[in-house]
Motif scaffolding. Structure first.
Motif, PDB file in Angstrom:
ATOM      1  N   MET A  87       0.884  -1.090  -0.113  1.00 20.34           N
ATOM      2  CA  MET A  87       0.216  -0.080  -0.092  1.00 20.34           C
ATOM      3  C   MET A  87       0.823   1.515   0.090  1.00 20.34           C
ATOM      4  O   MET A  87       1.838   1.341   0.753  1.00 20.34           O
ATOM      5  N   ALA A  88       0.426   2.155  -0.841  1.00 15.12           N
ATOM      6  CA  ALA A  88       1.153   3.414  -0.892  1.00 15.12           C
ATOM      7  C   ALA A  88       1.069   4.477   0.440  1.00 15.12           C
ATOM      8  O   ALA A  88       0.282   4.224   0.917  1.00 15.12           O
ATOM      9  N   LEU A  89       2.135   5.070   0.699  1.00 10.76           N
ATOM     10  CA  LEU A  89       1.834   6.114   1.778  1.00 10.76           C
ATOM     11  C   LEU A  89       0.786   7.125   1.687  1.00 10.76           C
ATOM     12  O   LEU A  89       0.258   7.155   2.976  1.00 10.76           O
ATOM     13  N   THR A  90       0.370   7.447   0.521  1.00  5.40           N
ATOM     14  CA  THR A  90      -0.937   8.123   0.604  1.00  5.40           C
ATOM     15  C   THR A  90      -2.244   7.290   1.053  1.00  5.40           C
ATOM     16  O   THR A  90      -3.075   7.893   1.827  1.00  5.40           O
ATOM     17  N   GLU A  91      -2.212   5.951   0.897  1.00  5.15           N
ATOM     18  CA  GLU A  91      -3.293   5.192   1.291  1.00  5.15           C
ATOM     19  C   GLU A  91      -3.364   4.953   2.720  1.00  5.15           C
ATOM     20  O   GLU A  91      -4.353   5.027   3.246  1.00  5.15           O
ATOM     21  N   TRP A  92      -1.885   5.068   3.147  1.00  8.41           N
ATOM     22  CA  TRP A  92      -1.976   4.595   4.703  1.00  8.41           C
ATOM     23  C   TRP A  92      -2.550   6.027   5.239  1.00  8.41           C
ATOM     24  O   TRP A  92      -3.164   6.084   6.213  1.00  8.41           O
ATOM     25  N   PHE A  93      -2.022   6.963   4.951  1.00  9.02           N
ATOM     26  CA  PHE A  93      -2.606   8.483   5.412  1.00  9.02           C
ATOM     27  C   PHE A  93      -4.024   8.489   5.265  1.00  9.02           C
ATOM     28  O   PHE A  93      -4.623   8.938   6.441  1.00  9.02           O
ATOM     29  N   ASP A  94      -4.668   8.206   4.300  1.00  6.42           N
ATOM     30  CA  ASP A  94      -6.410   8.218   3.943  1.00  6.42           C
ATOM     31  C   ASP A  94      -6.679   7.302   4.839  1.00  6.42           C
ATOM     32  O   ASP A  94      -8.014   7.642   5.435  1.00  6.42           O
ATOM     33  N   LYS A  95      -6.286   6.502   5.392  1.00  4.35           N
ATOM     34  CA  LYS A  95      -6.795   5.216   6.401  1.00  4.35           C
ATOM     35  C   LYS A  95      -6.841   5.814   7.709  1.00  4.35           C
ATOM     36  O   LYS A  95      -7.585   5.388   8.636  1.00  4.35           O
ATOM     37  N   GLY A  96      -5.792   6.713   8.063  1.00  2.00           N
ATOM     38  CA  GLY A  96      -5.664   7.133   9.347  1.00  2.00           C
ATOM     39  C   GLY A  96      -6.828   8.107   9.762  1.00  2.00           C
ATOM     40  O   GLY A  96      -7.588   8.781   9.349  1.00  2.00           O
ATOM     41  N   LEU A  97      -6.652   8.307  11.449  1.00  4.05           N
ATOM     42  CA  LEU A  97      -7.521   8.919  12.035  1.00  4.05           C
ATOM     43  C   LEU A  97      -7.017  10.491  12.228  1.00  4.05           C
ATOM     44  O   LEU A  97      -5.950  10.625  12.388  1.00  4.05           O
ATOM     45  N   THR A  98      -8.088  11.208  12.303  1.00  4.65           N
ATOM     46  CA  THR A  98      -7.662  12.733  12.814  1.00  4.65           C
ATOM     47  C   THR A  98      -7.193  12.605  14.247  1.00  4.65           C
ATOM     48  O   THR A  98      -7.536  11.634  14.915  1.00  4.65           O
ATOM     49  N   TYR A  99      -6.665  13.825  14.634  1.00  5.96           N
ATOM     50  CA  TYR A  99      -6.142  14.027  16.118  1.00  5.96           C
ATOM     51  C   TYR A  99      -7.708  13.801  16.831  1.00  5.96           C
ATOM     52  O   TYR A  99      -7.400  13.154  17.929  1.00  5.96           O
ATOM     53  N   GLU A 100      -8.700  14.416  16.715  1.00  8.97           N
ATOM     54  CA  GLU A 100     -10.028  14.105  17.493  1.00  8.97           C
ATOM     55  C   GLU A 100     -10.213  12.781  17.557  1.00  8.97           C
ATOM     56  O   GLU A 100     -10.721  12.306  18.615  1.00  8.97           O
ATOM     57  N   GLN A 101     -10.430  12.006  16.397  1.00  8.33           N
ATOM     58  CA  GLN A 101     -10.794  10.798  16.432  1.00  8.33           C
ATOM     59  C   GLN A 101      -9.928   9.874  17.180  1.00  8.33           C
ATOM     60  O   GLN A 101     -10.288   8.860  17.932  1.00  8.33           O
ATOM     61  N   TYR A 102      -8.553   9.982  17.217  1.00  8.06           N
ATOM     62  CA  TYR A 102      -7.623   9.347  17.761  1.00  8.06           C
ATOM     63  C   TYR A 102      -7.826   9.512  19.364  1.00  8.06           C
ATOM     64  O   TYR A 102      -7.809   8.615  19.925  1.00  8.06           O
ATOM     65  N   ARG A 103      -7.972  10.893  19.584  1.00 12.14           N
ATOM     66  CA  ARG A 103      -8.181  11.045  21.135  1.00 12.14           C
ATOM     67  C   ARG A 103      -9.338  10.579  21.603  1.00 12.14           C
ATOM     68  O   ARG A 103      -9.344   9.967  22.691  1.00 12.14           O
ATOM     69  N   GLN A 104     -10.559  10.567  20.914  1.00 14.29           N
ATOM     70  CA  GLN A 104     -11.840  10.079  21.300  1.00 14.29           C
ATOM     71  C   GLN A 104     -11.622   8.696  21.875  1.00 14.29           C
ATOM     72  O   GLN A 104     -12.286   8.106  22.409  1.00 14.29           O
ATOM     73  N   GLY A 105     -10.868   7.742  20.979  1.00 10.69           N
ATOM     74  CA  GLY A 105     -10.740   6.514  21.142  1.00 10.69           C
ATOM     75  C   GLY A 105      -9.589   6.007  22.182  1.00 10.69           C
ATOM     76  O   GLY A 105      -9.602   4.836  22.439  1.00 10.69           O
ATOM     77  N   MET A 106      -8.869   6.817  22.956  1.00 15.28           N
ATOM     78  CA  MET A 106      -8.031   6.730  23.692  1.00 15.28           C
ATOM     79  C   MET A 106      -8.586   6.145  25.295  1.00 15.28           C
ATOM     80  O   MET A 106      -9.593   6.657  25.621  1.00 15.28           O
ATOM     81  N   ALA A 107      -7.990   5.260  25.716  1.00 18.71           N
ATOM     82  CA  ALA A 107      -8.249   4.576  27.152  1.00 18.71           C
ATOM     83  C   ALA A 107      -7.184   4.952  28.061  1.00 18.71           C
ATOM     84  O   ALA A 107      -7.409   4.662  29.261  1.00 18.71           O
TER      85      ALA A 107
END
Length: 185
Positions: free
Chosen positions: A1-21
């Motif tokens: 998978m190309a790096l752009t595809e990995w980027f597109d798959k990623g979470l925004t900071y807010e999404q990442y923070r909301q999922g943190m335990a």
């Protein structure tokens, strides 16, 4: 998978923070109190024109991620870098391309790419000066077989975590290291 595809798959900071335990409060504390020093902001002037993006390999349980991720987000705000977060353990194909010392899945890893998806720079998992502090702490631990090892290791992690959340000099050291990776300055 190309790096752009990995980027597109990623979470925004807010999404990442909301999922943190784990480590969310520490990260929030750094995010609320850290601001990039003006001398570092000035170095980012040329980076803004590059319109870079960043892929962050991370996990919420990682103390280094707790320290480094909010600092990257602040740098990204000043440099016009769009950031996406990928959980390391769910994205081992990418992680295994960015092993520390060729063997360790250490995090966080920041992969900076241009608009075409070409890798421009990689940073992580620690600023060299912070690695030195960690190495000095580890050198004081007894052997892993020692009955006191786990307790001493827990104390070490507690000291490092406290320093990561409270010591603004550590934050500035991390910021300088990331900015240096982006600019060469």
């Amino acid at each position: 998978m190309a790096l752009t595809e990995w980027f597109d798959k990623g979470l925004t900071y807010e999404q990442y923070r909301q999922g943190m335990a784990v480590n969310g409060e520490g990260m929030d504390s750094i995010m609320a109190r850290f601001s990039l020093p003006d001398r570092e902001k000035e170095k980012l002037t040329n980076v803004k024109t590059e319109k870079l993006r960043a892929i962050v390999l991370t996990e919420d349980w990682c103390g280094d991620a707790m320290l480094n991720n909010p600092i990257l987000v602040k740098i990204a705000e000043d440099a016009g870098i769009e950031v996406r977060f990928l959980l390391r353990d769910s994205n081992l194909k990418l992680m295994d391309q960015y092993l520390t010392n060729g063997t360790a899945r250490s995090i966080p890893i920041f992969i900076f790419i241009d608009q075409n998806g070409a890798e421009k720079a990689v940073w992580g998992p620690r600023a060299p000066e912070i690695q030195k502090i960690v190495d000095e702490e580890r050198a004081q631990l007894p052997d892993k077989e020692d009955p006191d090892f786990k307790e001493k290791q827990k104390g070490m992690i507690g000291r490092l975590t406290k320093a990561y959340v409270e010591d603004q000099q550590i934050w500035e050291t991390v910021a300088r290291s990331i900015v240096h990776t982006l600019t060469g300055d």
